[in-house]
Design a protein around this motif. Structure first.
Motif, PDB file in Angstrom:
ATOM      1  N   UNK A 256      15.550  52.309  64.107  1.00 31.81           N
ATOM      2  CA  UNK A 256      15.085  51.613  62.770  1.00 31.81           C
ATOM      3  C   UNK A 256      16.182  50.686  62.360  1.00 31.81           C
ATOM      4  N   UNK A 257      15.901  49.410  62.039  1.00 33.13           N
ATOM      5  CA  UNK A 257      16.910  48.535  61.363  1.00 33.13           C
ATOM      6  C   UNK A 257      17.373  48.957  59.917  1.00 33.13           C
ATOM      7  N   UNK A 258      18.314  48.457  59.463  1.00 38.91           N
ATOM      8  CA  UNK A 258      18.539  48.850  58.102  1.00 38.91           C
ATOM      9  C   UNK A 258      17.651  48.341  57.117  1.00 38.91           C
ATOM     10  N   UNK A 259      16.972  47.039  57.441  1.00 40.19           N
ATOM     11  CA  UNK A 259      15.957  46.709  56.436  1.00 40.19           C
ATOM     12  C   UNK A 259      14.678  47.646  56.575  1.00 40.19           C
ATOM     13  N   UNK A 260      14.194  47.856  57.613  1.00 41.12           N
ATOM     14  CA  UNK A 260      13.349  48.858  57.910  1.00 41.12           C
ATOM     15  C   UNK A 260      13.511  50.189  57.079  1.00 41.12           C
ATOM     16  N   UNK A 261      14.705  50.779  57.467  1.00 41.70           N
ATOM     17  CA  UNK A 261      14.910  52.032  56.619  1.00 41.70           C
ATOM     18  C   UNK A 261      14.923  51.968  55.207  1.00 41.70           C
ATOM     19  N   UNK A 262      15.408  50.698  54.536  1.00 41.19           N
ATOM     20  CA  UNK A 262      15.468  50.594  52.839  1.00 41.19           C
ATOM     21  C   UNK A 262      14.093  50.335  52.396  1.00 41.19           C
ATOM     22  N   UNK A 263      13.351  49.443  52.947  1.00 41.01           N
ATOM     23  CA  UNK A 263      12.127  49.278  52.660  1.00 41.01           C
ATOM     24  C   UNK A 263      11.079  50.255  52.749  1.00 41.01           C
ATOM     25  N   UNK A 264      11.353  50.983  53.972  1.00 41.56           N
ATOM     26  CA  UNK A 264      10.429  52.140  54.236  1.00 41.56           C
ATOM     27  C   UNK A 264      10.583  53.260  53.244  1.00 41.56           C
ATOM     28  N   UNK A 265      11.740  53.404  52.720  1.00 39.61           N
ATOM     29  CA  UNK A 265      12.050  54.287  51.732  1.00 39.61           C
ATOM     30  C   UNK A 265      11.075  54.058  50.504  1.00 39.61           C
ATOM     31  N   UNK A 266      11.179  52.967  50.084  1.00 37.17           N
ATOM     32  CA  UNK A 266      10.360  52.648  48.867  1.00 37.17           C
ATOM     33  C   UNK A 266       8.953  52.621  49.172  1.00 37.17           C
ATOM     34  N   UNK A 267       8.441  52.037  50.276  1.00 36.75           N
ATOM     35  CA  UNK A 267       7.228  52.356  50.440  1.00 36.75           C
ATOM     36  C   UNK A 267       6.458  53.957  50.478  1.00 36.75           C
ATOM     37  N   UNK A 268       7.405  54.548  51.145  1.00 39.59           N
ATOM     38  CA  UNK A 268       6.957  55.868  51.344  1.00 39.59           C
ATOM     39  C   UNK A 268       7.055  56.799  49.982  1.00 39.59           C
ATOM     40  N   UNK A 269       8.065  56.503  49.110  1.00 40.70           N
ATOM     41  CA  UNK A 269       8.094  56.999  47.958  1.00 40.70           C
ATOM     42  C   UNK A 269       6.775  56.591  47.055  1.00 40.70           C
ATOM     43  N   UNK A 270       6.591  55.553  47.075  1.00 38.83           N
ATOM     44  CA  UNK A 270       5.494  55.164  46.350  1.00 38.83           C
ATOM     45  C   UNK A 270       4.144  55.704  46.514  1.00 38.83           C
ATOM     46  N   UNK A 271       4.041  55.700  47.909  1.00 37.33           N
ATOM     47  CA  UNK A 271       2.691  56.060  48.593  1.00 37.33           C
ATOM     48  C   UNK A 271       2.502  57.684  48.389  1.00 37.33           C
ATOM     49  N   UNK A 272       3.635  58.544  48.664  1.00 37.11           N
ATOM     50  CA  UNK A 272       3.384  60.047  48.303  1.00 37.11           C
ATOM     51  C   UNK A 272       3.347  60.112  46.916  1.00 37.11           C
ATOM     52  N   UNK A 273       3.996  59.311  45.942  1.00 37.13           N
ATOM     53  CA  UNK A 273       3.950  59.560  44.524  1.00 37.13           C
ATOM     54  C   UNK A 273       2.380  59.702  44.255  1.00 37.13           C
ATOM     55  N   UNK A 274       1.537  58.896  44.652  1.00 37.62           N
ATOM     56  CA  UNK A 274       0.263  58.440  44.480  1.00 37.62           C
ATOM     57  C   UNK A 274      -0.515  59.809  45.010  1.00 37.62           C
ATOM     58  N   UNK A 275      -0.239  60.139  46.481  1.00 42.68           N
ATOM     59  CA  UNK A 275      -1.130  61.065  47.048  1.00 42.68           C
ATOM     60  C   UNK A 275      -0.851  62.692  46.211  1.00 42.68           C
ATOM     61  N   UNK A 276       0.582  62.583  45.801  1.00 47.61           N
ATOM     62  CA  UNK A 276       0.796  63.824  45.176  1.00 47.61           C
ATOM     63  C   UNK A 276       0.166  63.924  43.850  1.00 47.61           C
ATOM     64  N   UNK A 277       0.076  62.808  43.091  1.00 48.39           N
ATOM     65  CA  UNK A 277      -0.529  62.734  41.579  1.00 48.39           C
ATOM     66  C   UNK A 277      -2.070  63.104  41.784  1.00 48.39           C
ATOM     67  N   UNK A 278      -2.608  62.572  42.950  1.00 47.62           N
ATOM     68  CA  UNK A 278      -4.202  62.621  42.919  1.00 47.62           C
ATOM     69  C   UNK A 278      -4.513  64.060  43.572  1.00 47.62           C
TER      70      UNK A 278
END
Length: 523
Positions: A256-278
């Protein structure tokens, strides 16, 4: 579906506000969300929520497990592998067995098979709850590593027990040879499928012409494909996601490129934040449907059974925690163990107390079929559902609310003689700067003499500051800087591999900093 859209939108907003409140008052958000869902369910006119177990298992569980596998440290997981596997498999089995014998003896109409079914449902502690609580308190690194590692595997072991018990209840027979073969296939097949698919996705990321967006989309579909592929051939989808996730996590800097790693962390944190809450607020909202199913058993009796099963789970886990320590202390005389020191009475008690149950337990209970193959009602299904809900609610409230106080009260000693994290971080930063400076001077001496920007980099590393030059960087300097950043990544990964006592979380902080430095070049 559209008629409830505003309701579900309101639920999302309520989750965000409740998690903000939980952070403000220093309470683990799963506790607050379950209680809030419970309160909302009593409001007149609120739609009755039906939790489809297939939605939990196929929509919520794979990404949550995958994200946990990316977060956990493989080095720590391997270091504490014996105690982790003891808790994830042996303790889960013993807990399920204790619940089985208790239910068979004290709950009318419960056969031993039904007891094991209930035990398989309520035996796995919930990782999200413990993780949310540990954010607010300081515990020894070994404790958090063991809890994180256990949480990756205990769902698989409990669901295996659940499946076998379900077969026995439905067929009335248990064939040891068939069970052994099925168990072996579920374990080995799940791990094998996860590793094979993980390798395929790793090559896809590396050799296909992907960018950051396609890389992130691939990471989002990966856990679902792993889980469904394993379940399709009747192996463990949980183990497939965990093993594949660990493989990809360990090699993330290779494909994974540095861009993919950094953006991926933000996407996954938000995604799992919603799933856990639900999932946690849905547990509370599902109470009316669960309570409505109680017919032959009074509500008071059902609550009493739930309280007693909860007590068995808590006491059994604490006893098992001390038993695991005793086994470790005996085993150190014959084999090398990760921790040869006596942890005292505090450590096992804390591990035993972190047994909050969550959504996997409720999803497993909901997946019990309503009718058997002959058309007769599944025995004790509604009571099992209600007991599971009581166990989840009581463990979240009792253990979840008291765990932070307990940790502060116990005042754990620094068993590993760990230096403060910031001190280790700064020390490693100096080593990393010295390494980069040496690479620059030995590999690019000519460019260093004629490129002012490279000279500024050298000055920056010499002073170990994070100040970036303001003027645009020449293309030649960018190429050299990117190469130096990659050399630093290799150095960090090698250091993490060779120094067994170095906290991997500190290594990851440095790797993230390098990714951010590289990302600046693309802005």
């Amino acid at each position: 579906m559209m008629e409830y859209f505003s309701f579900y939108l309101g639920i999302i907003v309520a989750i965000v506000l409740l998690i903000m409140l939980a952070n403000k008052i220093k309470v683990a958000y799963p506790v607050l969300l379950v209680v809030a869902g419970l309160c909302i369910s009593f409001i007149p006119g609120v739609p009755v929520i039906h939790m489809d177990p297939e939605v939990i298992f196929y929509i919520f569980l794979p990404p949550l497990l995958y994200e946990a596998a990316w977060t956990v440290s493989w080095k720590e997981l391997w270091h504490w592998r014996r105690i982790i596997t003891s808790f994830a498999f042996v303790v889960v089995f013993l807990t399920a067995m204790s619940v089985a014998f208790f239910a068979n003896h004290f709950i009318p109409g419960f056969s031993l098979a039904l007891g094991f079914l209930l035990g398989g449902i309520v035996s796995p502690p919930d990782a999200v709850s413990a993780g949310a609580i540990l954010k607010f308190v300081k515990v020894p690194k070994r404790m958090s590593s063991i809890l994180e590692g256990e949480s990756l595997l205990n769902d698989a072991s409990s669901l295996i027990i659940f499946r076998f018990a379900l077969i026995v209840v439905a067929t009335g027979q248990f064939i040891w040879s068939d069970a052994a073969l099925s168990f072996s296939w579920m374990m080995l097949g799940g791990v094998g499928i996860g590793l094979i698919l993980g390798w395929i996705f790793m090559k896809a990321h590396k050799f296909l012409p992907t960018d950051a967006n396609t890389d992130i989309v691939l990471t989002l579909v990966t856990p679902y494909i792993m889980y469904m592929a394993a379940e399709e051939v009747h192996s463990s989808g949980v183990l497939a996601v965990v093993s594949g996730g660990l493989l990809l996590s360990t090699h993330r800097h290779h494909f994974l490129s540095s861009t993919s790693r950094l953006r991926g962390v933000n996407v996954w944190e938000s995604f799992c934040f919603v799933l856990n809450g639900l999932v946690f607020i849905l547990i509370g909202l599902d109470l009316p449907e669960i309570t409505a199913g109680l017919e032959s058993v009074s509500l008071a009796a059902a609550i009493g059974y739930g309280v007693m099963v909860t007590a068995v789970l808590i006491i059994g886990r604490i006893i098992a925690a001390y038993g695991a320590v005793v086994v470790t202390l005996i085993a150190r005389n014959f084999i090398t163990v990760a921790d040869a020191k006596n942890p005292g009475l505090k450590g096992p008690f804390l591990l035993g107390w972190t047994g909050m149950r969550g959504v996997v337990s409720l999803a497993a209970a909901l997946s019990i079929p309503v009718h058997l193959a002959d058309g007769s009602p599944f025995p004790q299904r509604n009571l099992i559902l209600f007991i599971t809900f009581i166990v989840i609610l009581l463990t979240l409230l009792l253990q979840g609310l008291t765990l932070p106080y307990l940790i502060r009260k116990l005042k754990f000693p620094n068993l590993d003689k760990e230096l403060p994290e910031d001190e280790v971080y700064l020390s490693l930063k100096k080593e990393l700067a010295a390494f980069a400076l040496g690479q620059l001077r030995s590999n690019y001496p000519e460019q260093l003499n004629r490129q002012p920007m490279l000279q500024q980099m050298a000055i920056k590393w010499e002073s170990v500051t994070a100040v970036s030059p303001d003027e645009p960087m020449a293309e030649e300097c960018k190429i050299i800087y990117i190469d130096l950043l990659e050399q630093q990544r290799i150095w960090l990964l090698q250091k993490n591999k060779t120094e067994k006592t170095l906290d991997e979380e500190i290594i990851r902080r440095h790797l993230k900093f390098l990714d951010m430095e590289e990302e600046k070049l693309h802005i």
